[in-house]
Design an enzyme around this catalytic site. Structure first.
Site, mmCIF file in Angstrom:
data_model
loop_
_atom_site.group_PDB
_atom_site.id
_atom_site.type_symbol
_atom_site.label_atom_id
_atom_site.label_comp_id
_atom_site.label_asym_id
_atom_site.label_seq_id
_atom_site.Cartn_x
_atom_site.Cartn_y
_atom_site.Cartn_z
ATOM 1 N N THR A 61 -3.455 10.246 16.059
ATOM 2 C CA THR A 61 -2.446 9.743 15.847
ATOM 3 C C THR A 61 -1.929 7.943 16.063
ATOM 4 O OG1 THR A 61 -2.315 11.735 15.891
ATOM 5 C CG2 THR A 61 0.076 10.168 14.921
ATOM 6 N N ASN A 109 -11.448 16.270 7.514
ATOM 7 C CA ASN A 109 -10.936 17.534 8.131
ATOM 8 C C ASN A 109 -10.666 18.923 7.295
ATOM 9 O OD1 ASN A 109 -8.459 16.212 7.671
ATOM 10 N ND2 ASN A 109 -7.028 18.002 8.438
ATOM 11 N N GLN A 116 -13.407 12.986 12.530
ATOM 12 C CA GLN A 116 -13.888 14.743 12.563
ATOM 13 C C GLN A 116 -15.690 14.108 12.583
ATOM 14 O OE1 GLN A 116 -13.446 17.864 12.737
ATOM 15 N NE2 GLN A 116 -11.424 17.536 12.644
ATOM 16 N N SER A 134 -10.627 10.667 18.807
ATOM 17 C CA SER A 134 -9.250 11.163 19.703
ATOM 18 C C SER A 134 -10.615 12.157 20.138
ATOM 19 C CB SER A 134 -9.283 12.327 18.821
ATOM 20 O OG SER A 134 -8.613 13.136 19.279
ATOM 21 N N GLY A 135 -10.345 12.220 22.145
ATOM 22 C CA GLY A 135 -10.865 13.445 22.366
ATOM 23 C C GLY A 135 -10.918 14.783 22.074
ATOM 24 N N HIS A 136 -10.318 15.381 22.237
ATOM 25 C CA HIS A 136 -9.706 16.468 21.672
ATOM 26 C C HIS A 136 -10.762 17.178 20.803
ATOM 27 C CE1 HIS A 136 -6.374 18.316 18.885
ATOM 28 N NE2 HIS A 136 -6.782 16.710 18.798
ATOM 29 N N THR A 183 0.678 2.910 31.998
ATOM 30 C CA THR A 183 -0.599 2.450 33.621
ATOM 31 C C THR A 183 -1.510 4.114 32.611
ATOM 32 O OG1 THR A 183 0.827 3.061 34.801
ATOM 33 C CG2 THR A 183 -0.804 3.980 35.335
ATOM 34 N N CYS A 201 -2.697 21.617 10.567
ATOM 35 C CA CYS A 201 -1.423 19.822 11.008
ATOM 36 C C CYS A 201 -0.097 20.824 10.013
ATOM 37 C CB CYS A 201 -1.840 19.465 11.113
ATOM 38 S SG CYS A 201 -3.362 18.484 11.832
HETATM 39 C C1 LIG Z 1 -7.323 15.945 15.116
HETATM 40 C C2 LIG Z 1 -7.236 14.419 13.609
HETATM 41 C C3 LIG Z 1 -6.201 13.564 13.300
HETATM 42 C C4 LIG Z 1 -5.328 13.435 14.480
HETATM 43 O O1 LIG Z 1 -5.700 13.994 16.253
HETATM 44 P P1 LIG Z 1 -4.790 13.569 17.382
HETATM 45 O O2 LIG Z 1 -6.100 13.546 18.007
HETATM 46 O O3 LIG Z 1 -4.660 15.409 17.730
HETATM 47 O O4 LIG Z 1 -4.523 13.273 17.232
HETATM 48 C C5 LIG Z 1 -6.292 12.548 13.167
HETATM 49 N N1 LIG Z 1 -7.311 12.320 11.232
HETATM 50 C C6 LIG Z 1 -8.605 13.757 11.664
HETATM 51 C C7 LIG Z 1 -9.190 13.396 10.787
HETATM 52 C C8 LIG Z 1 -8.463 14.630 12.457
HETATM 53 O O5 LIG Z 1 -9.103 15.815 12.330
#
Ligand SMILES: *Cc1c(COP(=O)(O)O)cnc(C)c1O
Length: 354
Positions: free
Chosen positions: A76, A155, A183, A203-205, A241, A327
């Protein structure tokens, strides 16, 4: 803490579990190796080296140069930095952006904000497979178009946009191309050179890494303005930081995703086949977008005779998954993606991601 017995998790497009190897790599940077990467002593040097290693691991995953990676708090933030930062820095060249109705909310909300600041945004339609028309993209370009914002893998439905062709059109017209690959990385081969991508977020997660960390890839020479001003970190483009443990985690997750790409994709395709066969041969539902080019980890199923919400409630002890987009799940409204696709029986649509 005791961990409760949990159902099977089929909601990996919302978030993923941190890989044990990723966690192990991160741990020392919370405790013994806690230095500030900007400090001019041995503690700082160790943190700085770890961050630079992570930067090259992230760069390698998308075939970028190490210098082109900026760490952020997630996709994001990378979307906000890339799109707002670019449009503000380049507004003298034009004020028109082209994006797609089925983008992630982070992209759509950023574009809507820019509209309130005087930018013009074209939201491209999609066909019944969720794909844009390259013809419509070309026809939407004007003298003032400065940026395309088009995602790699959707997504909610897993379809893959024709990224290489979009990159070619961007290059042909001298327009910059931002691609949300959150994704896509680890699931399809992302190569910023082959695809002519100028900016990309991840994104890491979503990658078996930690939450709260992501990256913006920005091609050298592409001008952006920071959102977060501070102590000059990330070449002045993202103050604050360094969060060394999370950055190390994103680096390791990227390395694992690259090394294990082929076996991961093989496993995902096998899993997808099992799930699709289960739903279709038992007449529980039919699989959408089967003929389209899809990422291997997301399927969209239209249930026969059940609303997805009701079905998931019934199955909640066995497994968890999503209806529409996670989301948006606090707001009970039809997902903007399914709306743009003009799909039937939208309440019966289930997203399984693994
Ligand atoms: C999850 C997702 C995001 C947002 O990622 P965050 O790291 O949670 O902010 C943006 N774009 C897509 C396609 C996603 O699946």
């Amino acid at each position: 803490m005791s961990i409760p017995k949990l159902p099977l998790y089929l909601d990996n497009a919302s978030t993923t579990k941190v890989d044990k190897r990723v966690l192990e790599e991160m741990l020392p940077y919370f405790t013994d190796l806690f230095g500030n990467a900007s400090s001019n002593h041995s503690y700082g040097k160790i943190a700085k080296d770890a961050i630079e290693k992570a930067r090259s691991q992230v760069a390698d995953l998308i075939n970028a140069n190490t210098k082109e990676i900026i760490f952020t708090s997630g996709a994001t933030e990378a979307i906000n930095l890339g799109i707002k930062g670019f449009t503000e820095a380049n507004s003298h060249k034009g004020n028109h952006i082209i994006t797609v109705k089925t983008e992630h909310k982070a992209v759509l909300a950023t574009c809507e904000y820019l509209e309130s600041k005087g930018f013009e945004v074209t939201y491209l339609d999609v066909d019944n497979n969720g794909l844009i028309s390259l013809e419509q993209l070309r026809n939407s370009v004007t003298e003032s178009t400065i940026l395309f914002v088009i995602m790699y893998v959707n997504n909610e439905i897993g379809i893959i946009q024709p990224i290489k062709e979009i990159g070619e059109i961007a290059q042909e017209y001298g327009i910059s191309f931002f691609c949300d690959a959150t994704q896509a990385v680890g699931k399809v081969k992302v190569d910023i050179e082959k695809d002519n991508i100028d900016m990309l977020c991840l994104s890491g997660h979503k990658l078996n890494g930690p939450k709260g960390i992501g990256a913006l890839y920005k091609r050298q020479g592409v001008e952006i303005i920071p959102l977060i001003h501070g102590g000059g970190q990330e070449k002045g483009l993202r103050g604050g930081t360094y969060n060394t443990p999370l950055i190390v985690g994103l680096g390791k997750a990227s390395e694992v995703a690259k090394i294990e790409f082929d076996s991961n994709v093989t496993n995902l395709i096998k899993k997808r086949h099992e799930l699709e066969t289960y739903y279709e041969s038992n007449n529980i539902g039919y699989v959408n977008f089967k003929e389209a080019n899809r990422a291997p980890h997301i399927i969209s199923v239209t249930l026969i005779g059940f609303e997805a919400e009701q079905y998931l409630m019934m199955k909640s002890k066995e497994f968890v998954a999503s209806t529409g987009s996670a989301c948006n799940s606090e707001i009970v409204e039809l997902s903007h993606v399914l709306k743009a696709l003009k799909m039937k029986n939208t309440k019966n649509i289930l997203r399984l991601s693994f």
